[in-house]
Design a protein around this motif. Sequence first.
Motif, PDB file in Angstrom:
ATOM      1  N   LEU A  90      48.803   6.977 -33.880  1.00 12.40           N
ATOM      2  CA  LEU A  90      48.687   8.428 -33.782  1.00 12.40           C
ATOM      3  C   LEU A  90      48.400   8.909 -32.368  1.00 12.40           C
ATOM      4  O   LEU A  90      47.466   8.422 -31.720  1.00 12.40           O
ATOM      5  CB  LEU A  90      47.562   8.934 -34.699  1.00 12.40           C
ATOM      6  CG  LEU A  90      47.624   8.529 -36.175  1.00 12.40           C
ATOM      7  CD1 LEU A  90      46.400   9.066 -36.901  1.00 12.40           C
ATOM      8  CD2 LEU A  90      48.909   9.031 -36.832  1.00 12.40           C
ATOM      9  N   LEU A  91      49.190   9.892 -31.912  1.00 10.15           N
ATOM     10  CA  LEU A  91      48.887  10.673 -30.721  1.00 10.15           C
ATOM     11  C   LEU A  91      48.517  12.061 -31.211  1.00 10.15           C
ATOM     12  O   LEU A  91      49.376  12.825 -31.668  1.00 10.15           O
ATOM     13  CB  LEU A  91      50.083  10.736 -29.769  1.00 10.15           C
ATOM     14  CG  LEU A  91      49.899  11.568 -28.497  1.00 10.15           C
ATOM     15  CD1 LEU A  91      48.699  11.091 -27.688  1.00 10.15           C
ATOM     16  CD2 LEU A  91      51.167  11.545 -27.645  1.00 10.15           C
ATOM     17  N   LEU A  92      47.232  12.377 -31.161  1.00  5.80           N
ATOM     18  CA  LEU A  92      46.692  13.589 -31.765  1.00  5.80           C
ATOM     19  C   LEU A  92      46.385  14.632 -30.706  1.00  5.80           C
ATOM     20  O   LEU A  92      46.090  14.310 -29.553  1.00  5.80           O
ATOM     21  CB  LEU A  92      45.410  13.254 -32.533  1.00  5.80           C
ATOM     22  CG  LEU A  92      45.567  12.233 -33.661  1.00  5.80           C
ATOM     23  CD1 LEU A  92      44.215  11.653 -34.045  1.00  5.80           C
ATOM     24  CD2 LEU A  92      46.239  12.883 -34.864  1.00  5.80           C
ATOM     25  N   ASP A  93      46.414  15.891 -31.127  1.00  5.01           N
ATOM     26  CA  ASP A  93      45.986  16.959 -30.237  1.00  5.01           C
ATOM     27  C   ASP A  93      44.542  17.307 -30.562  1.00  5.01           C
ATOM     28  O   ASP A  93      44.032  16.994 -31.649  1.00  5.01           O
ATOM     29  CB  ASP A  93      46.895  18.179 -30.403  1.00  5.01           C
ATOM     30  CG  ASP A  93      46.958  19.023 -29.132  1.00  5.01           C
ATOM     31  OD1 ASP A  93      46.356  18.609 -28.122  1.00  5.01           O
ATOM     32  OD2 ASP A  93      47.598  20.084 -29.148  1.00  5.01           O
ATOM     33  N   LYS A  94      43.886  17.945 -29.609  1.00  5.54           N
ATOM     34  CA  LYS A  94      42.495  18.359 -29.835  1.00  5.54           C
ATOM     35  C   LYS A  94      42.459  19.811 -30.314  1.00  5.54           C
ATOM     36  O   LYS A  94      43.364  20.594 -29.994  1.00  5.54           O
ATOM     37  CB  LYS A  94      41.672  18.171 -28.560  1.00  5.54           C
ATOM     38  CG  LYS A  94      42.220  18.940 -27.334  1.00  5.54           C
ATOM     39  CD  LYS A  94      41.899  20.418 -27.395  1.00  5.54           C
ATOM     40  CE  LYS A  94      42.847  21.279 -26.659  1.00  5.54           C
ATOM     41  NZ  LYS A  94      42.742  22.690 -27.047  1.00  5.54           N
ATOM     42  N   PRO A  95      41.434  20.189 -31.117  1.00 13.01           N
ATOM     43  CA  PRO A  95      40.535  19.292 -31.829  1.00 13.01           C
ATOM     44  C   PRO A  95      41.283  18.601 -32.958  1.00 13.01           C
ATOM     45  O   PRO A  95      42.292  19.120 -33.436  1.00 13.01           O
ATOM     46  CB  PRO A  95      39.465  20.240 -32.367  1.00 13.01           C
ATOM     47  CG  PRO A  95      40.198  21.541 -32.589  1.00 13.01           C
ATOM     48  CD  PRO A  95      41.196  21.617 -31.472  1.00 13.01           C
ATOM     49  N   VAL A  96      40.790  17.457 -33.399  1.00 12.87           N
ATOM     50  CA  VAL A  96      41.511  16.752 -34.458  1.00 12.87           C
ATOM     51  C   VAL A  96      41.466  17.536 -35.764  1.00 12.87           C
ATOM     52  O   VAL A  96      42.347  17.411 -36.618  1.00 12.87           O
ATOM     53  CB  VAL A  96      40.973  15.324 -34.659  1.00 12.87           C
ATOM     54  CG1 VAL A  96      41.215  14.492 -33.406  1.00 12.87           C
ATOM     55  CG2 VAL A  96      39.499  15.314 -35.038  1.00 12.87           C
ATOM     56  N   ALA A  97      40.425  18.350 -35.928  1.00 12.38           N
ATOM     57  CA  ALA A  97      40.268  19.250 -37.067  1.00 12.38           C
ATOM     58  C   ALA A  97      39.172  20.239 -36.700  1.00 12.38           C
ATOM     59  O   ALA A  97      38.384  19.983 -35.789  1.00 12.38           O
ATOM     60  CB  ALA A  97      39.899  18.488 -38.336  1.00 12.38           C
ATOM     61  N   THR A  98      39.104  21.359 -37.420  1.00 13.62           N
ATOM     62  CA  THR A  98      38.020  22.308 -37.157  1.00 13.62           C
ATOM     63  C   THR A  98      36.966  22.276 -38.259  1.00 13.62           C
ATOM     64  O   THR A  98      36.073  23.124 -38.287  1.00 13.62           O
ATOM     65  CB  THR A  98      38.541  23.750 -36.994  1.00 13.62           C
ATOM     66  OG1 THR A  98      39.137  24.178 -38.219  1.00 13.62           O
ATOM     67  CG2 THR A  98      39.558  23.836 -35.864  1.00 13.62           C
ATOM     68  N   THR A  99      37.068  21.302 -39.163  1.00 13.58           N
ATOM     69  CA  THR A  99      36.012  21.064 -40.147  1.00 13.58           C
ATOM     70  C   THR A  99      35.586  19.606 -40.026  1.00 13.58           C
ATOM     71  O   THR A  99      36.421  18.724 -39.786  1.00 13.58           O
ATOM     72  CB  THR A  99      36.469  21.330 -41.591  1.00 13.58           C
ATOM     73  OG1 THR A  99      37.466  20.371 -41.973  1.00 13.58           O
ATOM     74  CG2 THR A  99      37.033  22.745 -41.725  1.00 13.58           C
ATOM     75  N   VAL A 100      34.308  19.371 -40.198  1.00 21.04           N
ATOM     76  CA  VAL A 100      33.796  18.003 -40.124  1.00 21.04           C
ATOM     77  C   VAL A 100      34.402  17.163 -41.237  1.00 21.04           C
ATOM     78  O   VAL A 100      34.779  15.991 -41.031  1.00 21.04           O
ATOM     79  CB  VAL A 100      32.260  18.003 -40.201  1.00 21.04           C
ATOM     80  CG1 VAL A 100      31.720  16.582 -40.314  1.00 21.04           C
ATOM     81  CG2 VAL A 100      31.671  18.697 -38.973  1.00 21.04           C
ATOM     82  N   GLU A 101      34.538  17.736 -42.422  1.00 23.59           N
ATOM     83  CA  GLU A 101      35.119  16.995 -43.541  1.00 23.59           C
ATOM     84  C   GLU A 101      36.542  16.536 -43.212  1.00 23.59           C
ATOM     85  O   GLU A 101      36.905  15.375 -43.442  1.00 23.59           O
ATOM     86  CB  GLU A 101      35.127  17.855 -44.801  1.00 23.59           C
ATOM     87  CG  GLU A 101      35.719  17.152 -46.010  1.00 23.59           C
ATOM     88  CD  GLU A 101      35.774  18.048 -47.244  1.00 23.59           C
ATOM     89  OE1 GLU A 101      36.059  17.520 -48.333  1.00 23.59           O
ATOM     90  OE2 GLU A 101      35.554  19.267 -47.106  1.00 23.59           O
ATOM     91  N   GLY A 102      37.355  17.454 -42.662  1.00 21.46           N
ATOM     92  CA  GLY A 102      38.725  17.098 -42.322  1.00 21.46           C
ATOM     93  C   GLY A 102      38.790  16.016 -41.263  1.00 21.46           C
ATOM     94  O   GLY A 102      39.607  15.085 -41.345  1.00 21.46           O
ATOM     95  N   ALA A 103      37.935  16.099 -40.250  1.00 19.27           N
ATOM     96  CA  ALA A 103      37.924  15.100 -39.184  1.00 19.27           C
ATOM     97  C   ALA A 103      37.447  13.750 -39.697  1.00 19.27           C
ATOM     98  O   ALA A 103      37.983  12.703 -39.314  1.00 19.27           O
ATOM     99  CB  ALA A 103      37.039  15.574 -38.040  1.00 19.27           C
ATOM    100  N   ARG A 104      36.450  13.751 -40.587  1.00 17.70           N
ATOM    101  CA  ARG A 104      35.943  12.489 -41.135  1.00 17.70           C
ATOM    102  C   ARG A 104      36.982  11.818 -42.020  1.00 17.70           C
ATOM    103  O   ARG A 104      37.136  10.584 -41.985  1.00 17.70           O
ATOM    104  CB  ARG A 104      34.661  12.735 -41.916  1.00 17.70           C
ATOM    105  CG  ARG A 104      33.463  12.990 -41.013  1.00 17.70           C
ATOM    106  CD  ARG A 104      32.203  13.268 -41.811  1.00 17.70           C
ATOM    107  NE  ARG A 104      31.067  13.482 -40.916  1.00 17.70           N
ATOM    108  CZ  ARG A 104      29.915  14.016 -41.298  1.00 17.70           C
ATOM    109  NH1 ARG A 104      29.733  14.393 -42.565  1.00 17.70           N
ATOM    110  NH2 ARG A 104      28.927  14.179 -40.433  1.00 17.70           N
ATOM    111  N   GLU A 105      37.690  12.600 -42.810  1.00 16.60           N
ATOM    112  CA  GLU A 105      38.727  12.028 -43.663  1.00 16.60           C
ATOM    113  C   GLU A 105      39.838  11.410 -42.826  1.00 16.60           C
ATOM    114  O   GLU A 105      40.364  10.338 -43.161  1.00 16.60           O
ATOM    115  CB  GLU A 105      39.278  13.099 -44.606  1.00 16.60           C
ATOM    116  CG  GLU A 105      38.286  13.509 -45.698  1.00 16.60           C
ATOM    117  CD  GLU A 105      38.810  14.632 -46.572  1.00 16.60           C
ATOM    118  OE1 GLU A 105      39.921  15.143 -46.276  1.00 16.60           O
ATOM    119  OE2 GLU A 105      38.124  14.995 -47.545  1.00 16.60           O
ATOM    120  N   LEU A 106      40.199  12.076 -41.731  1.00 19.08           N
ATOM    121  CA  LEU A 106      41.222  11.532 -40.840  1.00 19.08           C
ATOM    122  C   LEU A 106      40.739  10.234 -40.196  1.00 19.08           C
ATOM    123  O   LEU A 106      41.469   9.226 -40.170  1.00 19.08           O
ATOM    124  CB  LEU A 106      41.581  12.558 -39.769  1.00 19.08           C
ATOM    125  CG  LEU A 106      42.492  12.071 -38.630  1.00 19.08           C
ATOM    126  CD1 LEU A 106      43.778  11.463 -39.163  1.00 19.08           C
ATOM    127  CD2 LEU A 106      42.774  13.220 -37.662  1.00 19.08           C
TER     128      LEU A 106
END
Length: 295
Positions: A90-106
Amino acid sequence: MNRLRIGLVGTGPWASATYAPALARHPGVELGGIWGRRPEAAAELADAHGTRAFSDVDALFGASDAVAFAVPPDVQAPLAARAAAAGCHLLLDKPVATTVEGARELAAAVERAAMASVVFFTLRFAAVTSAWVTEQAAAGGWFTGRADWYGAFYAPDGDAPYSSPWRATRGGLWDVGPHALSMLLPVLGDVTAVTAATGPRDTVHLILRHSGGASSTAALSLTAPAKCAGLTVELRGEGGTVVMPAWEETGDAIRTAVDELVACASSGRAHPCDVRFGLRVTEILAQAEESLTAT
């Protein structure tokens, strides 16, 4: 060695002006295809760069060794988790998510799949600024720091070439806040406490305490008047005061990010700006947002 096949998710200004050209021109990778939420835009962008448009995002994942994302963060997170599960780096853009739940799941999906990940914090990949961060982290002895990013995207007299609804909605905290944290954390250490206050328009001011004992501040805005727009990173400590050198986007940063994803995919080593670092940035920004709500 076969070139890494990288698919692109996204067709907006950031995808068309930055990601697609960089991937298509990179000698070490193959732009294997493009998927977007607007099929006609995907077809047009794919045609411009000599690749194919995919109508199904999972088919793109299945045909790719890695996937680059140029979509809003909360669209990116679940799609990137699916890409990792399909065996894509994965080449991701920032932020990876704007919710902690979404970022943790990723982050959990990437860890389960044992895929490489790189989050494109621009200044951490531009040659001049990345070298400066490395030098200051090695120097140590820092007392305080500040990272001010005054953008004018949404100012009445500004220019918004990369305008998007999520940026307009979430403002400077979530759009340029990740850049500020990406420069402060590797030098001063993890954030142990954060306080936030609002300024004019979308401006947010942060006060941060770091694990190394230093403190720092950040001023973040997308609505500053155009004539005062700019960015500054400054550190003060035992050796004196240092200021980050001037930086101008030349395309070298995205090329370097692709290089480093290829290297991590090949070696299996973790990158300093991987999805776990992206998760930590989201956690800190979410904590700042809670501070704003509490006041």
